[in-house]
Design an enzyme around this catalytic site. Structure first.
Site, PDB file in Angstrom:
ATOM      1  N   GLY A  32       0.786  -1.228   0.000  1.00 42.88           N
ATOM      2  CA  GLY A  32       0.000   0.000   0.000  1.00 42.88           C
ATOM      3  C   GLY A  32       0.815   1.272   0.000  1.00 42.88           C
ATOM      4  N   CYS A 241     -27.251 -10.108 -16.145  1.00 42.37           N
ATOM      5  CA  CYS A 241     -26.724  -9.683 -17.439  1.00 42.37           C
ATOM      6  C   CYS A 241     -27.717 -10.084 -18.538  1.00 42.37           C
ATOM      7  CB  CYS A 241     -25.376 -10.353 -17.693  1.00 42.37           C
ATOM      8  SG  CYS A 241     -24.799 -10.189 -19.400  1.00 42.37           S
ATOM      9  N   CYS A 244     -25.917 -13.107 -20.749  1.00 40.96           N
ATOM     10  CA  CYS A 244     -25.566 -14.425 -20.197  1.00 40.96           C
ATOM     11  C   CYS A 244     -26.290 -14.745 -18.907  1.00 40.96           C
ATOM     12  CB  CYS A 244     -24.053 -14.516 -19.989  1.00 40.96           C
ATOM     13  SG  CYS A 244     -23.483 -13.588 -18.539  1.00 40.96           S
ATOM     14  N   CYS A 266     -22.635  -7.747 -18.831  1.00 34.92           N
ATOM     15  CA  CYS A 266     -21.387  -7.897 -18.090  1.00 34.92           C
ATOM     16  C   CYS A 266     -20.353  -6.912 -18.585  1.00 34.92           C
ATOM     17  CB  CYS A 266     -20.792  -9.288 -18.302  1.00 34.92           C
ATOM     18  SG  CYS A 266     -21.698 -10.600 -17.540  1.00 34.92           S
ATOM     19  N   CYS A 272     -18.428 -12.949 -19.780  1.00 39.78           N
ATOM     20  CA  CYS A 272     -19.733 -13.100 -20.428  1.00 39.78           C
ATOM     21  C   CYS A 272     -19.666 -14.131 -21.556  1.00 39.78           C
ATOM     22  CB  CYS A 272     -20.155 -11.728 -20.967  1.00 39.78           C
ATOM     23  SG  CYS A 272     -21.909 -11.576 -21.291  1.00 39.78           S
TER      24      CYS A 272
END
Lengths: 303, 258, 235
Positions: A32, A241, A244, A266, A272
């Protein structure tokens, strides 16, 4: 082809790669923490992913398989260009399949498919400093990170709640890494934040213009900042979605026509495609035939 | 009455090359005591305040502070993290210009709550409730909690600055001309507020001012500075009513009677 | 303590630096004591240093030499050389002072001005205000005025607030500087009664009383301050 046209493997000279690798090692050692590095002139301007490209260039090897996505899609201009760049200068195998890639360079999204222990996710980062918009002085923000003085970060979240009734930050949502440094995860949607936590993969972040590299090693705690009485929540989508049928994935809105027709699909194109290849269908591709712009499109528009 | 001084200042001097900022200042400050440092421009009072509050590094001398764990720490031997933490929790610093002590682009509530968030408070509701409480104590309407200080008058900003400083229950507050630049009626209100808070909370305070009336109203003890030296000090009403040094007599006699 | 206040060999002069350093002697070789339960009246012509003497004893003026010994918390404290904290503590616990003029703090209601010495001793707000009210009532200050800041009061009203504030505690020593100067006969009598109560309670009082009647009524004995005047004739 003359000598002028040949590139060193992955474009960067070996000394530069060494410098960047040193920065990466340091970043991994201090999760970080933003490590300054000598960002090079790349053949694309600042703001087009030079940080990510330099990271990829420093770690990629001839046996790697590279995937590049931009907002989750492999087929946008930027993703295509960067993929082509590495094909040219490193002659590596490329793929759109998440499971097949060893290095995934991404702009602003994390793939839906869970990443594995042999994969590296390279993020393109515009502004690495999470406190930048609250405290413009670099001298101050460095001190705040050094002394772990992060009250100001919570001030921002407080302001959100005071103004909007809830934390309104929906992307670039700040996180605390390994319980020490507060980090900007890049402008990924907050939906993706949980994926960073205890990931099997190595996550590297590069900001070319700002000249910073940071990292989240595998299996590191990544906790999104919040308040006890306003806990961190991811976005929820009402509908699956349209193509899909996947649920609990991040959806993009696609405008279908000029009559207000739209569909939600997606954001992760590979995900997808993979689902559809396995026979999943969404409301848009329902068995009773379709023409995306003929079928009453508004009925599946998710509100 | 406690027997241990809260602050022990010894031989503080600050030189700028050969120029004297302040010279050989020593005093102790006890809990609940308010000390006024009085002088005209160039007397060194602000330099002294900045040295004692560790905003400036003195050329010589030491400042010891009685920490909450009952030990004395020499402030200039502390590392920066410890000093900054002290500044944020046990101390307050009220600037003459409130904009220097506030975040102007952040709401009043966030200004007051920031210190709480900095020490780890993570409950929005509680932070907000505390902010409301403090705004009321400094006589700012609670429904201004989401307004930015940019929209406040000078007096309101100053009161907000005080709330922001006091929210963590500091034991020692430094004030640099807290009423400078405010209208007279606004000053009176602010002084009374400060007086009340200091009393209620048992604060110690060091107040720099050129206004003797502020010293009279707020302080128990007073130090008069001239050209970097403390030329007279003692009980406030004694120094004001029975000044001994020529300069003090000059200062006191120069006040215009209304 | 039988003799809570002892003044010993006190000298004071003012040096006026703004007037070329002229030295004005005020008092010389002051020695006296005040016993518990007695009210000593400081006598002498105007300007002889009576007020200044009270202020020295209260710590408001410094002394050049000598001791001001006060029985404070089972110890003898010399106010002439005490540090500011000690002086404030003595004022809080042991020695009260009714000044000639009320110095008003903006925005504080009369009743709170009176209650303040009790609050400084840790008394609860409600109790302190109740006692303050009782005293103000005794002094015939109209109740409508109690919630107002005294700055706009008449001289007599301000003086009564001052007196109430001085008498509200149980300090062992009380210094009074012309407490009845702006009062009418009715209220003068009230103050006389209050002083008598204090005497009975064993308080040592030292006061300046311009009014002869009051002086006669309350004074146990008179101390002529001209004895201590460095200028052997009145100013």
């Amino acid at each position: 082809m003359t000598d002028l046209a040949t590139y060193n493997f992955a474009y960067l000279d070996e000394q530069t790669k060494r410098m960047i690798r040193r920065a990466i090692l340091k970043a991994i050692a201090i999760p970080g923490y933003q490590v300054p590095f000598a960002s090079r002139e790349m053949p694309m301007p600042y703001g087009w992913g030079t940080g990510g490209v330099q990271l990829t260039a420093a770690i990629i090897g001839p046996d790697d398989v590279l995937k590049v996505i931009d907002q989750g899609a492999d087929d946008t201009t930027n993703a295509v260009s960067i993929r082509a760049f590495f094909q040219k200068v490193a002659n590596v195998a490329v793929t759109t399949r998440t499971e097949e890639a060893t290095i995934i360079q991404t702009r602003h999204r994390i793939p839906e498919t869970k990443l594995g222990p042999n994969q590296v996710l390279v993020y393109q980062v515009p502004i690495p400093e999470p406190l930048r918009y609250l405290e413009p002085r670099e001298t101050e923000t460095r001190k705040m990170h050094a002394l772990e003085e992060y009250g100001l970060m919570h001030v921002k979240l407080y302001e959100d709640i005071a103004r909007n009734g809830r934390i309104a930050t929906t992307y670039a949502y700040p996180v605390k890494v390994a319980g020490r440094y507060v980090m900007d995860p890049s402008p990924t949607p907050k939906f993706d934040n949980p994926k960073m936590h205890l990931s099997d993969a190595l996550q590297l972040f590069g900001a070319g213009r700002e000249k910073r590299i940071y990292a989240v090693p595998p299996y590191t705690d990544v906790v999104s900042l919040d308040f006890e009485d306003h806990p961190f929540e991811v976005q929820r989508f009402d509908k699956p979605c349209a193509l899909c049928g996947a649920e609990q994935v991040y959806l993009d809105e696609v405008i279908l026509d000029d009559k207000g027709g739209r569909m939600f699909v997606c954001s992760d194109t590979d995900f997808c495609e993979d689902r559809r290849a396995h026979g999943h269908v969404g409301p848009m591709l329902a068995p009773n035939g379709l023409a995306p712009n003929g079928l009453a499109p508004n009925q599946e528009a998710a509100e | 009455m406690s027997d241990t001084p809260l602050l022990k200042v010894k031989d503080i001097s600050k030189f700028y090359g050969s120029r004297i900022g302040c010279r050989d200042v020593s005093f102790d400050l006890w809990p609940g005591e308010v000390l006024a440092i009085v002088g005209e421009s160039g007397s060194g009072k602000t330099t002294l305040l900045n040295c004692i509050s560790t905003r400036l590094l003195p050329t010589t001398g030491s400042v010891e502070y009685h920490m909450r764990d009952e030990t004395y720490r020499e402030l200039f031997r502390m590392n920066e993290a410890e000093r900054r933490f002290l500044m944020r929790t046990d101390w307050g610093f009220v600037h003459q210009n409130p904009a220097d002590g506030l975040r102007m682009t952040v709401s009043a509530g966030a200004n007051v709550g920031e210190r709480l968030m900095a020490i780890g408070n993570r409950h929005y509701g509680n932070i907000r409730a505390t902010a409301v409480d403090w705004l009321e104590r400094v006589e700012i309407d609670a429904d201004r909690i989401d307004d930015q200080p940019r929209a406040f008058s000078g007096g309101m900003r100053q009161r907000l600055q005080i709330a922001r400083n006091l929210v963590t229950g500091p034991r020692l507050v430094f004030m640099d001309e807290p009423t400078g630049g405010l209208d007279v009626s606004v000053q009176a209100r602010l002084l009374d507020l400060v007086r009340g808070l200091v009393n209620d909370l048992g604060l110690s305070a060091i107040i720099v001012t050129h206004d003797l009336a502020v010293a009279r109203l707020l302080s128990h003890r007073m130090m008069v500075m001239k050209d970097g030296y403390v030329i007279e000090h003692g009980l406030t009403d004694r120094v004001l009513d029975d000044p001994r040094e020529p300069y003090t007599q000059l200062l006191v006699s120069s006040i215009l009677q209304v | 303590m039988a003799t809570p206040l002892v003044v010993s060999e006190v000298f004071k002069s003012f040096t006026m630096h703004l007037r070329d350093g002229i030295r004005l002697p005020v008092v010389a070789d002051v020695s006296f004591s005040v016993a518990a339960g007695e009210c000593v009246v400081l006598g002498g012509p105007s300007g002889i240093g009576k007020s200044s003497l009270l202020k020295m004893i209260y710590g408001n003026y410094a002394v050049d030499a000598g001791q001001i010994l006060v029985a404070h918390k089972d110890r003898i404290t010399d106010l002439a050389t005490a540090d500011p904290r000690t002086v404030l503590e003595v004022r809080r616990h042991t020695m009260g002072y009714v000044s000639q003029f009320l110095r008003t703090v903006p925005r504080v209601a009369a009743i709170d001005v009176v209650a303040e010495p009790l609050l400084a001793r840790g008394v609860a707000l409600a109790d302190a205000r109740q006692r303050a009210g009782a005293l103000l009532a005794q002094l015939n200050l109209p109740q409508e005025l109690w919630q107002l800041p005294p700055a706009t009061f008449s001289g007599g009203e301000q003086q009564r607030v001052n007196i109430a504030r001085g008498f509200i505690t149980d300090h062992a020593i009380l210094l009074l500087d012309e407490p009845t100067a702006s009062l009418d006969a009715r209220n003068r009598a009230v103050v006389v009664a209050m002083i008598e109560e204090k005497k009975k309670a064993g308080v040592a009082l030292l006061g300046i009383f311009h009014d002869e009647e009051v002086r006669e009524a309350v004074g146990s004995r008179i101390l002529d301050v001209s004895r201590f005047s460095p200028r052997k004739s009145a100013a």
